[in-house]
Design an enzyme around this catalytic site. Structure first.
Site: not given
Length: 337
Positions: A57, A124, A212-214, A219
């Site tokens: 990361y 991972h 959900g990824g934003g 937005k």
């Protein structure tokens, strides 16, 4: 904040995990150290105690930041990190789930995090080139050496996790206590096999990308995109926009934000599920933490699920394929079937 046991262990973990993928500014999408401190302090102030990162990361900055931020309070947190992804794209053994990479990755993470042990060490992703027996025995050796306390697996098929834990049971090795997978109203694939498998084995489920990824953050609900087109500069499908609009409608009715409703839905699905919340600012984190005060009525949950149009299907699309980013360029020449 309430607490549950991590898998079939006695480890107490908060119902929301903090994802540290945004800790560090490499790539231009993360947060600087002072803001990361505010985020961690706000999470701890709300009672959160699990911080989840990975060796890759922000190019390693996430682990380095956490090493500094946890100084003097390390024991108050359940510190989790991951290995598998390549540390060196030119080295064929600097990636994967084999014993050599596990040993080197673990030492790297311990050094960056300024600690002598990892509380939860995640595999991972599935590495189809490494026998699962090798991975489980190597993890158990690290547990016996005191460098790891508990282990988990991320982004793998249900049959791999089930086989690994069955082998561990038979041979007296440390089993996976946790499963980390994507789960949201826009990605419900785990309900087919992975979630039932985890519940059967008593595993905790760390759900990443619960918004959900934003898309479910609110937005994208200010207007209607052209069919298959773009909204607010981002590509969004008709299906995803329909679900996002329903999330917004429920949020308006409950006096909550769309993010809080989306997280509340994930939290309501199973006691095994712990959403991973990530943020680039303390204000964004505070909004996500507000989901703890949201009670999602059954009728509202039903409307959200109906909007997804989900039909049972075998999980697909999230299992990482061999790629330069994952395993390093040299692994593209790996001469195996």
């Amino acid at each position: 904040m309430r607490y549950r046991l991590f898998g079939r262990t006695g480890l107490r973990v908060s119902e929301l995990f903090l994802g540290a993928m945004t800790f560090g500014e490499q790539g231009g999408v993360g947060a600087p150290l002072p803001e990361c401190r505010r985020i961690l302090d706000a999470y701890a102030g709300a009672g959160g105690n699990v911080v989840d990162t990975a060796i890759n990361y922000r190019g390693g900055a996430s682990e380095e930041f956490l090493g500094e931020l946890l100084h003097g309070r390390r024991d108050r947190f359940v510190l989790a990190t991951k290995y598998t992804v390549s540390r060196d794209g030119a080295d064929p053994n600097a990636a994967g789930n084999h014993r050599k990479n596990l040993a080197a990755s673990l030492e790297t993470s311990l050094r960056r995090l300024r600690t002598d042990r990892i509380d939860v060490y995640w595999v991972h992703m599935w590495d189809r080139h490494t026998p699962v027996e090798e991975t489980m025995r190597a993890l158990d050796d690290a547990v016996r050496a005191g460098k790891i306390l508990y282990v988990g697996i991320s982004d793998a098929p249900a049959w791999v996790a089930a086989r690994a834990n069955t082998l561990a049971e038979w041979r007296g090795w440390t089993p996976f206590a946790g499963l980390q997978v994507p789960y949201s109203l826009l990605n419900r694939d785990i309900e087919t096999e992975l979630l039932p498998m985890a519940e059967s084995f008593g595993m905790s489920v760390a759900a990443w990308s619960p918004l959900g990824g934003g898309v479910l953050s609110g937005k994208y609900t200010g207007g209607s995109p052209a069919r298959g087109g773009r909204l607010d500069g981002a590509q969004i499908s008709d299906h995803d926009h329909r679900v996002a609009k329903e999330v917004q409608a429920v949020a308006d009715e409950l006096g909550a934000t769309p993010s809080q409703v989306a997280l509340a839905w994930v939290r309501s699905r199973s006691r095994a599920v712990h959403p991973i919340i990530g943020a680039r600012s303390a204000e964004q984190l505070a909004d996500d933490l507000g989901t703890l005060d949201v009670e999602l009525p059954a009728e509202a949950a039903g409307r959200l699920e109906e909007a997804t149009g989900f039909a049972p299907a075998f999980p697909s699309g999230f299992i990482a394929q061999t790629s330069p980013w994952v395993f390093g360029e040299s692994n593209q020449r790996l001469d195996v079937p």
